[in-house]
Design a protein around this motif. Structure first.
Motif, PDB file in Angstrom:
ATOM      1  N   UNK A  78      -3.468  44.875  25.090  1.00 53.37           N
ATOM      2  CA  UNK A  78      -2.903  43.580  25.466  1.00 53.37           C
ATOM      3  C   UNK A  78      -1.497  43.737  26.040  1.00 53.37           C
ATOM      4  N   UNK A  79      -1.200  42.920  27.053  1.00 54.89           N
ATOM      5  CA  UNK A  79       0.164  42.867  27.595  1.00 54.89           C
ATOM      6  C   UNK A  79       0.351  41.511  28.267  1.00 54.89           C
ATOM      7  N   UNK A  80       1.610  41.122  28.442  1.00 52.20           N
ATOM      8  CA  UNK A  80       1.924  39.849  29.064  1.00 52.20           C
ATOM      9  C   UNK A  80       3.132  40.034  29.967  1.00 52.20           C
ATOM     10  N   UNK A  81       2.971  39.717  31.246  1.00 54.75           N
ATOM     11  CA  UNK A  81       4.059  39.833  32.213  1.00 54.75           C
ATOM     12  C   UNK A  81       4.769  38.496  32.367  1.00 54.75           C
ATOM     13  N   UNK A  82       6.099  38.549  32.483  1.00 48.70           N
ATOM     14  CA  UNK A  82       6.887  37.327  32.658  1.00 48.70           C
ATOM     15  C   UNK A  82       8.228  37.672  33.296  1.00 48.70           C
ATOM     16  N   UNK A  83       8.877  36.644  33.822  1.00 44.98           N
ATOM     17  CA  UNK A  83      10.166  36.848  34.483  1.00 44.98           C
ATOM     18  C   UNK A  83      11.291  37.159  33.510  1.00 44.98           C
ATOM     19  N   UNK A  84      11.179  36.669  32.270  1.00 42.08           N
ATOM     20  CA  UNK A  84      12.245  36.892  31.289  1.00 42.08           C
ATOM     21  C   UNK A  84      11.677  37.630  30.075  1.00 42.08           C
ATOM     22  N   UNK A  85      12.531  38.352  29.348  1.00 41.50           N
ATOM     23  CA  UNK A  85      12.060  39.015  28.130  1.00 41.50           C
ATOM     24  C   UNK A  85      11.526  38.014  27.109  1.00 41.50           C
ATOM     25  N   UNK A  86      12.175  36.869  27.001  1.00 45.60           N
ATOM     26  CA  UNK A  86      11.754  35.855  26.039  1.00 45.60           C
ATOM     27  C   UNK A  86      10.353  35.335  26.353  1.00 45.60           C
ATOM     28  N   UNK A  87      10.084  35.110  27.622  1.00 44.65           N
ATOM     29  CA  UNK A  87       8.763  34.613  28.026  1.00 44.65           C
ATOM     30  C   UNK A  87       7.691  35.687  27.838  1.00 44.65           C
ATOM     31  N   UNK A  88       8.050  36.951  28.056  1.00 45.38           N
ATOM     32  CA  UNK A  88       7.088  38.043  27.850  1.00 45.38           C
ATOM     33  C   UNK A  88       6.732  38.151  26.374  1.00 45.38           C
ATOM     34  N   UNK A  89       7.722  38.048  25.500  1.00 44.59           N
ATOM     35  CA  UNK A  89       7.465  38.102  24.060  1.00 44.59           C
ATOM     36  C   UNK A  89       6.628  36.911  23.615  1.00 44.59           C
ATOM     37  N   UNK A  90       7.000  35.735  24.055  1.00 43.39           N
ATOM     38  CA  UNK A  90       6.251  34.535  23.691  1.00 43.39           C
ATOM     39  C   UNK A  90       4.795  34.631  24.167  1.00 43.39           C
ATOM     40  N   UNK A  91       4.603  35.119  25.368  1.00 43.46           N
ATOM     41  CA  UNK A  91       3.254  35.245  25.922  1.00 43.46           C
ATOM     42  C   UNK A  91       2.382  36.216  25.159  1.00 43.46           C
ATOM     43  N   UNK A  92       2.914  37.386  24.827  1.00 47.11           N
ATOM     44  CA  UNK A  92       2.098  38.370  24.112  1.00 47.11           C
ATOM     45  C   UNK A  92       1.831  37.899  22.686  1.00 47.11           C
ATOM     46  N   UNK A  93       2.764  37.188  22.083  1.00 45.43           N
ATOM     47  CA  UNK A  93       2.541  36.661  20.726  1.00 45.43           C
ATOM     48  C   UNK A  93       1.406  35.629  20.732  1.00 45.43           C
ATOM     49  N   UNK A  94       1.394  34.759  21.748  1.00 42.35           N
ATOM     50  CA  UNK A  94       0.301  33.781  21.853  1.00 42.35           C
ATOM     51  C   UNK A  94      -1.033  34.484  22.060  1.00 42.35           C
ATOM     52  N   UNK A  95      -1.038  35.523  22.905  1.00 43.45           N
ATOM     53  CA  UNK A  95      -2.263  36.257  23.181  1.00 43.45           C
ATOM     54  C   UNK A  95      -2.780  36.936  21.912  1.00 43.45           C
ATOM     55  N   UNK A  96      -1.889  37.549  21.147  1.00 50.82           N
ATOM     56  CA  UNK A  96      -2.288  38.195  19.892  1.00 50.82           C
ATOM     57  C   UNK A  96      -2.875  37.151  18.940  1.00 50.82           C
ATOM     58  N   UNK A  97      -2.256  35.987  18.855  1.00 47.72           N
ATOM     59  CA  UNK A  97      -2.767  34.924  17.977  1.00 47.72           C
ATOM     60  C   UNK A  97      -4.182  34.528  18.383  1.00 47.72           C
ATOM     61  N   UNK A  98      -4.430  34.422  19.687  1.00 51.27           N
ATOM     62  CA  UNK A  98      -5.767  34.059  20.171  1.00 51.27           C
ATOM     63  C   UNK A  98      -6.787  35.150  19.855  1.00 51.27           C
ATOM     64  N   UNK A 135      -6.617  37.463  17.433  1.00 50.04           N
ATOM     65  CA  UNK A 135      -6.837  37.514  15.989  1.00 50.04           C
ATOM     66  C   UNK A 135      -7.763  36.371  15.564  1.00 50.04           C
ATOM     67  N   UNK A 136      -7.535  35.175  16.093  1.00 56.34           N
ATOM     68  CA  UNK A 136      -8.401  34.039  15.756  1.00 56.34           C
ATOM     69  C   UNK A 136      -9.835  34.310  16.190  1.00 56.34           C
ATOM     70  N   UNK A 137     -10.007  34.894  17.368  1.00 59.51           N
ATOM     71  CA  UNK A 137     -11.344  35.218  17.870  1.00 59.51           C
ATOM     72  C   UNK A 137     -12.017  36.282  17.001  1.00 59.51           C
ATOM     73  N   UNK A 138     -11.269  37.318  16.622  1.00 60.63           N
ATOM     74  CA  UNK A 138     -11.819  38.363  15.756  1.00 60.63           C
ATOM     75  C   UNK A 138     -12.274  37.775  14.426  1.00 60.63           C
ATOM     76  N   UNK A 139     -11.438  36.942  13.837  1.00 56.86           N
ATOM     77  CA  UNK A 139     -11.776  36.327  12.552  1.00 56.86           C
ATOM     78  C   UNK A 139     -13.009  35.428  12.690  1.00 56.86           C
ATOM     79  N   UNK A 140     -13.062  34.644  13.763  1.00 54.44           N
ATOM     80  CA  UNK A 140     -14.187  33.728  13.976  1.00 54.44           C
ATOM     81  C   UNK A 140     -15.504  34.475  14.115  1.00 54.44           C
ATOM     82  N   UNK A 141     -15.442  35.687  14.636  1.00 55.28           N
ATOM     83  CA  UNK A 141     -16.649  36.487  14.839  1.00 55.28           C
ATOM     84  C   UNK A 141     -16.896  37.490  13.718  1.00 55.28           C
TER      85      UNK A 141
END
Length: 107
Positions: free
Chosen positions: A29-49, A51-57
């Protein structure tokens, strides 16, 4: 287990000319963004999704590195000549080979 316990990194990608957010426990997983803050926020959201998918399955969810227990031991194979040199070096310094190796690894 908390999503906050995963190991996140943000680095600059010269190839993409953007910041990239990464999670060590999810190397694909990776997330590209113009700012470091947006890159961190993006990858954190992706990880949450993910993890939720793994748990659901009913699939296993990676354990955060921060929550793992470590024995403090690992084996390293080295050439016999290097082994000999390290034993000699340890003997000359009056320490065990283990202490010498630990010191060298610690830098």
């Amino acid at each position: 287990m908390s999503l906050d316990h995963y190991t996140y990194r943000v680095t600059w990608s010269p190839e993409d000319a953007e910041h990239v957010g990464l999670c060590v426990e999810f190397p694909s997983l990776s997330w590209l963004a113009e700012t470091p803050e947006a890159a961190l926020s993006g990858v954190r959201r992706m990880v949450a999704e993910v993890v939720a998918d793994l748990k659901a399955n009913g699939e296993p969810v990676p354990e955060p590195l921060a929550e793992r227990r470590y024995s403090g031991e690992f084996r390293v194979r080295i050439p016999p000549e290097l082994h000999r040199q390290l034993v000699l070096m340890a003997a000359e310094q009056g320490v065990s080979l283990n202490r010498l190796a630990s010191a060298k690894l610690a830098g």
